[in-house]
Design a protein around this motif. Structure first.
Motif, PDB file in Angstrom:
ATOM      1  N   TRP A  86       0.922  -1.173   0.131  1.00 42.09           N
ATOM      2  CA  TRP A  86      -0.001   0.121  -0.205  1.00 42.09           C
ATOM      3  C   TRP A  86       1.018   1.152   0.005  1.00 42.09           C
ATOM      4  O   TRP A  86       0.331   2.196  -0.428  1.00 42.09           O
ATOM      5  N   MET A  87       2.192   1.133   0.312  1.00 41.45           N
ATOM      6  CA  MET A  87       3.004   2.220   0.397  1.00 41.45           C
ATOM      7  C   MET A  87       3.029   2.778  -1.142  1.00 41.45           C
ATOM      8  O   MET A  87       3.538   3.988  -0.955  1.00 41.45           O
ATOM      9  N   ALA A  88       3.007   2.364  -2.186  1.00 41.63           N
ATOM     10  CA  ALA A  88       2.957   2.702  -3.451  1.00 41.63           C
ATOM     11  C   ALA A  88       1.953   3.854  -3.621  1.00 41.63           C
ATOM     12  O   ALA A  88       1.965   4.841  -4.278  1.00 41.63           O
ATOM     13  N   SER A  89       0.648   3.575  -2.946  1.00 35.21           N
ATOM     14  CA  SER A  89      -0.320   4.775  -2.912  1.00 35.21           C
ATOM     15  C   SER A  89       0.019   5.578  -1.681  1.00 35.21           C
ATOM     16  O   SER A  89      -0.364   6.922  -2.045  1.00 35.21           O
ATOM     17  N   THR A  90       0.550   5.187  -0.665  1.00 34.59           N
ATOM     18  CA  THR A  90       0.704   6.206   0.441  1.00 34.59           C
ATOM     19  C   THR A  90       1.680   7.394   0.129  1.00 34.59           C
ATOM     20  O   THR A  90       1.562   8.391   0.689  1.00 34.59           O
ATOM     21  N   PHE A  91       2.772   7.048  -0.632  1.00 29.53           N
ATOM     22  CA  PHE A  91       3.713   8.188  -0.742  1.00 29.53           C
ATOM     23  C   PHE A  91       2.902   9.002  -1.562  1.00 29.53           C
ATOM     24  O   PHE A  91       3.148  10.264  -1.324  1.00 29.53           O
ATOM     25  N   ALA A  92       2.075   8.887  -2.638  1.00 31.97           N
ATOM     26  CA  ALA A  92       1.272   9.798  -3.219  1.00 31.97           C
ATOM     27  C   ALA A  92       0.302  10.716  -2.319  1.00 31.97           C
ATOM     28  O   ALA A  92       0.415  11.738  -2.253  1.00 31.97           O
ATOM     29  N   ALA A  93      -0.157   9.757  -1.490  1.00 35.52           N
ATOM     30  CA  ALA A  93      -1.133  10.665  -0.601  1.00 35.52           C
ATOM     31  C   ALA A  93      -0.411  11.635   0.428  1.00 35.52           C
ATOM     32  O   ALA A  93      -0.850  12.506   0.733  1.00 35.52           O
ATOM     33  N   ASP A  94       0.944  11.084   0.694  1.00 38.61           N
ATOM     34  CA  ASP A  94       1.685  11.987   1.597  1.00 38.61           C
ATOM     35  C   ASP A  94       2.416  13.160   0.630  1.00 38.61           C
ATOM     36  O   ASP A  94       3.280  13.773   1.672  1.00 38.61           O
ATOM     37  N   GLY A  95       1.914  12.970  -0.539  1.00 42.89           N
ATOM     38  CA  GLY A  95       2.733  14.400  -1.233  1.00 42.89           C
ATOM     39  C   GLY A  95       4.154  14.047  -1.583  1.00 42.89           C
ATOM     40  O   GLY A  95       5.004  15.052  -1.796  1.00 42.89           O
ATOM     41  N   GLN A  96       4.602  12.746  -1.389  1.00 42.90           N
ATOM     42  CA  GLN A  96       6.003  12.165  -1.700  1.00 42.90           C
ATOM     43  C   GLN A  96       5.909  11.601  -3.192  1.00 42.90           C
ATOM     44  O   GLN A  96       5.068  11.330  -3.911  1.00 42.90           O
ATOM     45  N   ASP A  97       7.140  11.873  -3.981  1.00 40.97           N
ATOM     46  CA  ASP A  97       7.387  11.192  -5.272  1.00 40.97           C
ATOM     47  C   ASP A  97       7.831   9.786  -5.020  1.00 40.97           C
ATOM     48  O   ASP A  97       8.757   9.619  -4.442  1.00 40.97           O
ATOM     49  N   ALA A  98       6.933   8.760  -5.432  1.00 40.70           N
ATOM     50  CA  ALA A  98       6.778   7.379  -5.326  1.00 40.70           C
ATOM     51  C   ALA A  98       8.201   6.864  -5.870  1.00 40.70           C
ATOM     52  O   ALA A  98       8.760   5.920  -5.354  1.00 40.70           O
ATOM     53  N   SER A  99       8.538   7.660  -7.145  1.00 37.80           N
ATOM     54  CA  SER A  99       9.817   7.137  -7.908  1.00 37.80           C
ATOM     55  C   SER A  99      11.267   7.292  -6.785  1.00 37.80           C
ATOM     56  O   SER A  99      12.203   6.830  -7.154  1.00 37.80           O
ATOM     57  N   ASN A 100      10.874   8.103  -5.594  1.00 42.17           N
ATOM     58  CA  ASN A 100      11.998   8.281  -4.813  1.00 42.17           C
ATOM     59  C   ASN A 100      12.273   7.030  -3.746  1.00 42.17           C
ATOM     60  O   ASN A 100      13.045   7.057  -2.786  1.00 42.17           O
TER      61      ASN A 100
END
Lengths: 436, 297
Positions: free
Chosen positions: A287-301
């Motif tokens: 779920w972190m793949a979605s959580t990063f986006a929800a937290d305003g983070q760039d998932a590619s990082n």
């Protein structure tokens, strides 16, 4: 005239008294299912994801089956709240037609109470076993064996979650790290990261289950798959050298490699040190793949690596989420729910679902258009040959909380690893004595 | 000849008027209480149709279970912590704000304001304040050059409960302050003037006049604070979930865990009823004291 006026008062007073009761009953009822062709409204409970996105998906099903619509209820507040709402609904006879649920002991009470429908007939009709990920099906089957009638299957897996170390690529690349293949290499990685002034691991221990993931991994390392499974099934003694060793390693991690103060950190706040560059990784699921986006983070990082367990085949700490059908619902509603579930788990529908979720229970879901991180995660999940059911879904709640107490007391330094192992075993023995 | 107003009104008329309220009371208060007591005499998971009668076994188990006795001990610690500081601080604030200070009404409102805030929101906010990494309290201590005070407030079993006691003191002090203010209004000013003329110091007048004449208010404040502390749930559940370990596990939270997490609705109901009995044991003497005082005057 006076008699009429007090009679009016009496009628109004009684109506006022019973209004809340009538309103509650009326509000709780919905259309009863009927024979095919007649309008059916399926009540669906879920705890996960955006309500509108789910509704858009269900509306596509309704377009194909105009007599079936879905009315969903999203239960906010997290896992503990959802379980209580679901149990209350079942106990009061207002259970949903179908609902999303975790596996293991979390759904165990629903199954053992008789409120969940065995799905063997539908598995045969729709051939679901061939469509879902193998280890996910195994967990659902094991669930039925533990809590229901042996041989009965009570859910269809729709999400597969395997816990891994999710790390920040920025720190990873800066320190020139490589994915550890053994536990010793992981310890060496931790030491290198800590020497650079960064904590390896950040955790949110407020509700204990996030901290538990670390210990569960360490137990796989020290006990190996066979003993680990026996311990989780309460068939082996926790007061044993392998468990003591796992607790000893756990204390080593607490003292050296975890961001301090984690015992009271909320899980959702635990990612902050990683985002701030103060910690390298956390222990989370796909779920972190979605959580990063929800937290305003760039998932590619960010990326992940699976647990190096020192055993083969490499297992992951995994669990499923499933759809279950209410046993007390009308037959027509149950059949409509099964028809919907069958449609929902088709690969092309799951590909739609992955636009707002990050995992699936279905085999061979197309990943074109998905983010690289989700695609990588799905590939890793589907390729796992085996998992162990995560500790907080293996142990029943009461001995599980006995474990939580021992875990926290050990982390706080008020007991030793030997005492922790003994306390868990005592909690298990107490539970068994009360539930003969 | 005029009709007397009571003619045509039967003796049953008052009953018809309080019947609706009585029905609501019975349906939503009495019936659930009776049902809860009956559940406490059973072994039941809260979901199944199966119930097993076990009599008083749940109550006996409570006094044999180490974890439950631990929760009872934490509850007693919590009760002391949530009664003594708010009572003392509330009294001191009431005395201070009973004078003709400029803006005293605003001060009274400010000190009372936390008491009307929802406990869940307060708990979430204070758990962020206490956060050892990014919380406002530790950030302040580090900023003013006192990093040694930036401790793990809610993560350390030795400090977790008392940190929540601090939050509760901030929340609850306004309530006794208001009750004491009301009590102070009833003390005649002439008593203080006479004492002053006789050369009594403020400390002497406090112990010899204020405290004795505030006795009734003190009884009310202490009894109500004890009763509410025994029912503590929201703040602790939100701030620490009973942890770390069991260091903040009080009976209110323990009852919830047993009923809803451990699926032991019968045992959880027995804990709830045990708390009720303890609360009644404290409330009844308080009512008797009040009644005795009023009838003697």
């Amino acid at each position: 005239m006076k008699r009429r006026s007090w009679m009016v008062s009496l009628v109004l007073g009684l109506a006022f008294s019973f209004f809340p009761v009538v309103a509650a009953v009326a509000g709780g009822s919905h259309e009863q299912g009927a024979a095919q062709g007649k309008q059916i409204t399926l009540q669906y409970f879920q705890y996960n994801g955006d309500q509108q996105q789910w509704q858009d998906l269900f509306d596509k099903f309704t377009a194909l089956h105009p007599n079936i619509r879905v009315q969903q209820r999203v239960i906010t507040g997290g896992a503990s709240t959802y379980q209580e709402v679901l149990k209350t609904a079942m106990a009061s006879g207002t259970e949903p037609d179908f609902f999303r649920e975790w596996g293991g002991s979390l759904s165990g009470i629903m199954i053992s109470s008789g409120h969940v429908l065995p799905l063997n007939d539908y598995y045969a009709k729709y051939d679901w076993q061939k469509q879902v990920i193998g280890w996910a099906y195994n967990q659902v089957a094991q669930n039925g064996k533990l809590f229901g009638k042996s041989g009965d299957i009570y859910g269809v897996p729709v999400a597969t979650q395997a816990i891994a170390f999710w790390y920040s690529k920025a720190i990873w690349d800066k320190l020139g790290l490589t994915v550890p293949k053994t536990y010793a290499q992981l310890e060496a990685l931790n030491a290198k990261v800590r020497a650079a002034g960064i904590y390896p691991l950040t955790l949110g221990g407020r509700y204990d289950w996030m901290t538990m993931r670390l210990f569960d991994y360490l137990l796989e390392v020290t006990a190996g798959p066979a003993l680990h499974d026996q311990l989780l099934e309460m068939k082996a003694n926790w007061d044993s050298p392998q468990v003591v060793q796992a607790f000893t390693l756990f204390k080593k991690w607490v003292d050296n490699w975890i961001v301090p103060g984690f015992l009271n950190t909320q899980p959702q706040d635990s990612h902050l040190p990683m985002y701030q560059g103060k910690a390298l990784y956390t222990i989370e699921g796909p779920w972190m793949a979605s959580t990063f986006a929800a937290d305003g983070q760039d998932a590619s990082n960010y990326s992940f690596f699976l647990y190096p367990t020192d055993h083969t085949p490499v297992r992951a700490e995994g669990f499923i989420e499933q759809l279950m059908i209410g046993a007390d619902r009308p037959k027509a509603n149950q059949e409509a729910a099964a028809e919907l579930i069958n449609w929902y788990i088709q690969p092309q529908i799951q590909a739609e679902h992955l636009k707002f979720d990050s995992t699936t229970g279905t085999l061979n879901v197309p990943t074109e258009g998905q983010s690289p991180l989700i695609a990588k995660s799905l590939k890793a999940l589907a390729s796992l040959r085996d998992t162990w059911l995560i500790l907080d879904q293996s142990l029943p709640e009461e001995p599980l909380h006995g474990y939580f107490r021992a875990q926290d007391d050990l982390a706080a330094g008020t007991i030793t690893p030997e005492q922790a192992a003994k306390e868990v075993q005592q909690a298990i023995e107490k539970y068994k004595a009360e539930n003969k | 000849m005029k009709r007397r107003p009571t003619q045509g009104v039967s003796r049953l008329t008052p009953i018809w008027f309080f019947l609706p309220a009585l029905v609501i009371y019975v349906v939503f208060i009495i019936y659930p209480m009776i049902d809860s007591f009956l559940v406490s005499l059973q072994k039941w998971d809260g979901v199944s149709i199966r119930h097993t009668w076990v009599g008083l076994a749940n109550y006996v188990s409570f006094f044999k279970d180490t974890a439950s006795l631990h929760a009872l001990a934490r509850t007693l610690q919590w009760t002391v912590g949530s009664v003594v500081p708010p009572t003392i601080l509330g009294l001191l604030l009431a005395i201070a704000l009973n004078r003709n200070l400029p803006g005293k009404t605003i001060f009274r409102a400010v000190f009372y304001l936390p008491f009307v805030m929802p406990l869940v929101a307060l708990g979430i906010t204070w758990s962020w304040i206490f956060n050892s990494d990014f919380g406002a309290l530790n950030t302040l201590f580090r900023g003013i050059g006192l990093p040694g005070l930036a401790i793990e407030w809610l993560s350390n079993p030795k400090t977790a409960l008392w940190s929540i006691v601090g939050t509760n003191t901030w929340y609850a002090t306004g309530f006794p302050m208001v009750l004491f203010l009301a009590g102070l209004q009833t003390i005649p000013e002439e008593l203080y003037e006479a004492a002053w003329m006789d050369g009594a110091r403020p400390i002497r007048t406090f112990w010899s006049i204020t405290i004795p004449l505030l006795r009734e208010s003190l009884v009310i404040v202490v009894a109500l604070l004890i009763i509410s502390s025994l029912r503590a749930f929201d703040l602790i559940y939100v701030m620490t979930w009973g942890g770390p370990g069991q260091s903040t596990q009080v009976l209110g939270v323990w009852m919830y865990f047993n009923t809803f997490l451990f699926n032991k609705a019968g045992y959880g109901s027995a804990i709830a009823w045990s708390l009720t009995i303890i609360s009644l044991a404290l409330a009844i003497p308080y009512i008797q004291i009040l009644t005795r005082e009023k009838s003697s005057t």
